[in-house]
Design an enzyme around this catalytic site. Structure first.
Site, short mmCIF file in Angstrom:
data_model
loop_
_atom_site.label_atom_id
_atom_site.label_comp_id
_atom_site.label_asym_id
_atom_site.label_seq_id
_atom_site.Cartn_x
_atom_site.Cartn_y
_atom_site.Cartn_z
N GLU A 35 0.64 -0.98 -0.39
CA GLU A 35 -0.09 -0.31 -0.08
C GLU A 35 1.02 1.15 0.03
O GLU A 35 1.90 1.35 0.92
CB GLU A 35 -1.23 0.20 1.90
CG GLU A 35 -1.22 1.45 1.17
CD GLU A 35 -2.64 1.66 0.86
OE1 GLU A 35 -3.18 0.96 0.56
OE2 GLU A 35 -2.67 3.20 -0.18
N GLN A 43 -13.51 7.13 3.39
CA GLN A 43 -14.44 7.84 1.81
C GLN A 43 -15.97 8.22 3.12
O GLN A 43 -16.35 9.35 2.03
CB GLN A 43 -13.71 7.19 1.30
CG GLN A 43 -12.85 7.00 0.83
CD GLN A 43 -12.38 6.19 -0.29
OE1 GLN A 43 -13.28 5.89 -1.29
NE2 GLN A 43 -10.92 5.27 -0.09
N CYS A 161 -20.11 3.70 -4.31
CA CYS A 161 -21.39 4.81 -3.62
C CYS A 161 -22.57 5.71 -4.44
O CYS A 161 -22.31 6.77 -4.37
CB CYS A 161 -21.05 5.62 -2.29
SG CYS A 161 -22.10 6.10 -1.39
N ASP A 297 -14.38 -2.64 -4.25
CA ASP A 297 -14.55 -2.04 -5.40
C ASP A 297 -13.92 -2.86 -6.60
O ASP A 297 -14.55 -2.32 -7.72
CB ASP A 297 -14.35 -0.32 -5.31
CG ASP A 297 -15.26 0.02 -4.22
OD1 ASP A 297 -15.95 -0.03 -3.82
OD2 ASP A 297 -15.13 1.77 -3.55
N LYS A 305 -21.29 -1.26 -4.96
CA LYS A 305 -19.65 -0.38 -4.52
C LYS A 305 -20.06 -0.17 -2.76
O LYS A 305 -20.29 1.35 -3.60
CB LYS A 305 -18.30 0.22 -5.30
CG LYS A 305 -18.33 -1.27 -6.73
CD LYS A 305 -17.89 -0.93 -7.48
CE LYS A 305 -17.88 -1.51 -8.76
NZ LYS A 305 -17.41 -3.40 -8.43
N THR A 306 -19.74 -0.58 -2.19
CA THR A 306 -19.66 -0.20 -0.83
C THR A 306 -18.76 0.29 0.36
O THR A 306 -18.62 -1.47 -0.32
CB THR A 306 -21.13 -0.27 -0.32
OG1 THR A 306 -21.83 -0.64 0.47
CG2 THR A 306 -22.29 1.09 -1.17
N CYS A 340 -26.68 2.52 1.77
CA CYS A 340 -26.48 3.47 0.71
C CYS A 340 -27.02 3.99 1.95
O CYS A 340 -28.06 4.08 1.65
CB CYS A 340 -26.26 3.28 -0.72
SG CYS A 340 -25.95 4.91 -1.17
P1 FAD Z 1 -10.26 1.36 -1.62
O1 FAD Z 1 -11.20 1.97 0.51
O2 FAD Z 1 -10.93 2.32 -2.05
O3 FAD Z 1 -8.49 1.56 -1.25
C1 FAD Z 1 -8.36 1.27 -2.14
C2 FAD Z 1 -7.00 1.17 -1.45
O4 FAD Z 1 -5.70 0.75 -2.54
C3 FAD Z 1 -6.49 2.63 -0.88
O5 FAD Z 1 -5.77 2.57 0.27
C4 FAD Z 1 -5.85 2.65 -2.16
O6 FAD Z 1 -3.92 3.83 -1.21
C5 FAD Z 1 -4.60 1.13 -3.07
N1 FAD Z 1 -3.94 1.24 -4.25
C6 FAD Z 1 -4.97 1.61 -4.97
N2 FAD Z 1 -3.80 1.42 -5.85
C7 FAD Z 1 -2.39 0.33 -5.52
C8 FAD Z 1 -1.66 0.23 -5.87
N3 FAD Z 1 -1.45 0.24 -7.24
N4 FAD Z 1 -0.75 -0.76 -5.30
C9 FAD Z 1 -0.98 -1.24 -3.76
N5 FAD Z 1 -2.15 -0.25 -3.41
C10 FAD Z 1 -2.81 0.49 -4.35
N6 FAD Z 1 -20.10 3.14 0.83
C11 FAD Z 1 -20.83 3.35 2.50
O7 FAD Z 1 -20.40 2.00 3.04
N7 FAD Z 1 -21.38 3.55 2.61
C12 FAD Z 1 -21.42 5.16 1.96
O8 FAD Z 1 -22.40 5.82 2.72
C13 FAD Z 1 -20.14 5.62 1.13
N8 FAD Z 1 -20.27 6.68 0.89
C14 FAD Z 1 -18.95 7.48 0.08
C15 FAD Z 1 -18.96 8.89 -0.90
C16 FAD Z 1 -18.15 8.98 -1.29
C17 FAD Z 1 -18.07 10.21 -1.66
C18 FAD Z 1 -16.84 8.09 -2.03
C19 FAD Z 1 -15.99 8.46 -2.78
C20 FAD Z 1 -17.13 6.62 -1.63
C21 FAD Z 1 -17.75 6.01 -0.54
N9 FAD Z 1 -18.31 5.28 -0.29
C22 FAD Z 1 -19.09 4.23 0.88
C23 FAD Z 1 -17.28 3.65 -0.80
C24 FAD Z 1 -16.70 3.38 -0.08
O9 FAD Z 1 -15.44 4.47 0.85
C25 FAD Z 1 -15.65 2.04 -0.61
O10 FAD Z 1 -16.87 1.23 -1.61
C26 FAD Z 1 -14.89 1.14 0.14
O11 FAD Z 1 -13.91 2.39 0.77
C27 FAD Z 1 -13.86 0.44 -0.55
O12 FAD Z 1 -13.70 -0.07 0.20
P2 FAD Z 1 -10.97 -0.87 -0.92
O13 FAD Z 1 -10.95 -1.79 -0.06
O14 FAD Z 1 -12.43 -2.01 -2.28
O15 FAD Z 1 -11.05 0.45 -1.58
#
Ligand code: FAD
Ligand code: UQ1
Length: 411
Positions: A35, A43, A161, A297, A305-306, A340
């Site tokens: 990471e 987020q 989201c 996601d 996706k949340t 959501c």
């Molecule tokens: P993320 O949490 O995005 O993590 C991905 C990680 O991968 C990051 O740390 C990034 O740095 C890392 N990464 C990227 N590229 C690389 C690479 N090449 N090598 C190594 N690491 C890398 N969800 C809800 O449930 N309720 C809500 O109300 C809600 N509201 C939202 C509002 C907004 C404005 C946003 C932006 C999102 C919202 N979400 C909500 C969605 C939620 O934040 C995401 O669905 C969630 O964070 C997904 O988790 P994840 O682990 O898949 O990805």
């Protein structure tokens, strides 16, 4: 060359929670997290940051504080995968070998696919809750708003989201009312989708709200260009691509096109036709590489996706990966749960919860399509601690058991 029993790529919601579960199980030196980011952001709070209800600083913690102490943090960007050699390459040229791999890379924001962006973010009124770089400009845009159109966009790609693009619109509407400029604002939601929200039960409630609050909704409208000099936004009619419509704006909230991260899309063995990690939607195991799992996601799971979906997936993936580590077949199945919290202002929220088939899957024994103050407080005051303290440590797997408990004795 380093070698681990388990490598987790991405230390966001899904990666951090999964690493926490297995770092304690497998012990020091056996789990690595790749990471690159200094900060881990919650987020979902950005919707509230944009509306001035929280500070951006409240939404982040140093990555070093949230990743599990018993895992090795490889502070690098992953740049390529070689699943046939069980290896991930990092930007500084390390080859990290694994027995098992968990991919949790999240989504990539593609602002540059809209002509005029990201440059137009340096000009008045253009903002976006989706990025730490632009989320503070949402509040500034509300404060500086004098009169004209307040435009809110929704792109022509899957996004994380899917409610967030319109949550900030309801918050803005209330902001304008509170600050005596509602009659100066023409509020317009231009969405690429053919519906206001994908699940009918909640869509019906939202149509009532936009009608009542005098908000215009234009379906199948896709933002393709921003012209900051003339303060114009250009939308394409997706049903008639020749048809371009220009809207003047005083404020423009952009939800960018999104995709699976390039690093993943470039590895054809790992992804489906759309570029997402090709996993079994129930077991979360890769369809071709049994030692690869994925969640969140970046995966092909066809649910909205949340972080709430990720919570449910953390539980299922955790159990199935534990089985795999013992040489057994995965048998725990994800039900597609996602949620959501549709914040509709400074004190109310509709808590949408549903499954992969678009059927409501509500936790509480009352109608959640109604706007409620209790749900707003849950979103604003309860969820953040649940995330930081329970979920990221691997202890929150979604509200499944709470739902079953609360629905005991009911149909
Ligand atoms: P993320 O949490 O995005 O993590 C991905 C990680 O991968 C990051 O740390 C990034 O740095 C890392 N990464 C990227 N590229 C690389 C690479 N090449 N090598 C190594 N690491 C890398 N969800 C809800 O449930 N309720 C809500 O109300 C809600 N509201 C939202 C509002 C907004 C404005 C946003 C932006 C999102 C919202 N979400 C909500 C969605 C939620 O934040 C995401 O669905 C969630 O964070 C997904 O988790 P994840 O682990 O898949 O990805
Ligand atoms: C949830 O579990 C979750 O992940 C931590 C969210 O992300 C912030 C949510 O927004 C929601 C609504 C849930 C679901 C939790 C309950 C108690 C209904």
């Amino acid at each position: 060359q380093k070698s681990y029993r388990l490598v987790v790529v991405g230390g966001g919601a899904g990666g951090c929670a999964t690493a926490a579960k297995f770092a304690s199980k497998l012990g020091q030196g056996n789990v690595a997290v790749i990471e690159p980011a200094d900060m881990h952001y919650y987020q979902p709070m950005w919707t509230l940051v944009g509306g001035g209800m929280k500070k951006l600083e409240d939404s982040g913690k140093p990555m070093s504080q949230v990743l599990p102490k018993k895992a090795d943090w490889i502070k690098q960007r992953a740049v390529s995968f070689e699943p046939d050699n069980n290896t991930v390459m990092t930007e500084d040229g390390q080859h990290i070998e694994y027995e098992y791999l968990v991919v949790a890379l999240g989504m990539q924001l593609n602002y540059h696919q809209i002509k005029g962006l990201p440059e137009a973010f340096d000009t008045p009124g253009v903002c976006s809750n989706y990025s730490t770089l632009y989320v503070n400009k949402t509040l500034t845009s509300l404060q500086n708003f004098r009169q004209g159109n307040a435009l809110f966009s929704f792109p022509a790609t899957p996004i994380k989201c899917a409610g967030a693009p319109q949550k900030i619109m309801y918050i803005s509407e209330e902001y304008f009312r509170k600050h005596g400029k509602r009659d100066k604002a023409n509020i317009i939601y231009n969405t690429s989708l053919p519906v206001i929200f994908g699940i009918k039960k909640y869509a019906d409630a939202l149509w009532e709200i936009v009608k009542e609050r005098n908000i215009s909704v234009n379906l199948r409208h896709n933002l393709i260009e921003v012209k900051p000099d003339s303060k114009e936004a250009i939308f394409q009619n997706l049903d008639d691509p020749e048809d371009l419509k220009t809207y003047q704006y005083e404020m423009l909230h952009v939800t960018p096109p999104m995709s699976s991260p390039d690093v993943l899309r470039q590895c054809s063995q790992l992804v489906d036709a759309a570029g997402y990690l090709d996993v079994n939607k129930e077991t979360l195991q890769h369809v071709r590489y049994p030692n690869v799992f994925g969640l969140g996601d970046c995966s092909s799971v066809p649910t909205s996706k949340t972080a709430a979906a990720v919570a449910g997936q953390v539980g299922v993936l955790g159990k199935n990966l534990s089985l795999a580590l013992r040489g057994e077949k995965p048998r725990h199945l994800y039900d597609g749960y996602t949620s959501c919290p549709l914040v509709t202002g400074y004190s109310k929220c509709i808590l949408a919860e549903f499954d992969m088939n678009g059927n409501p899957l509500e936790t509480f024994p009352f109608d959640q399509s109604k706007e409620r103050r209790l749900m707003f407080h849950m979103k604003k005051d309860v969820m953040p601690s649940l995330y930081w303290h329970a979920m990221l440590n691997g202890y929150w797997e979604g509200p499944k058991y709470a739902r079953k408990l609360m629905h005991l004795g009911m149909k």
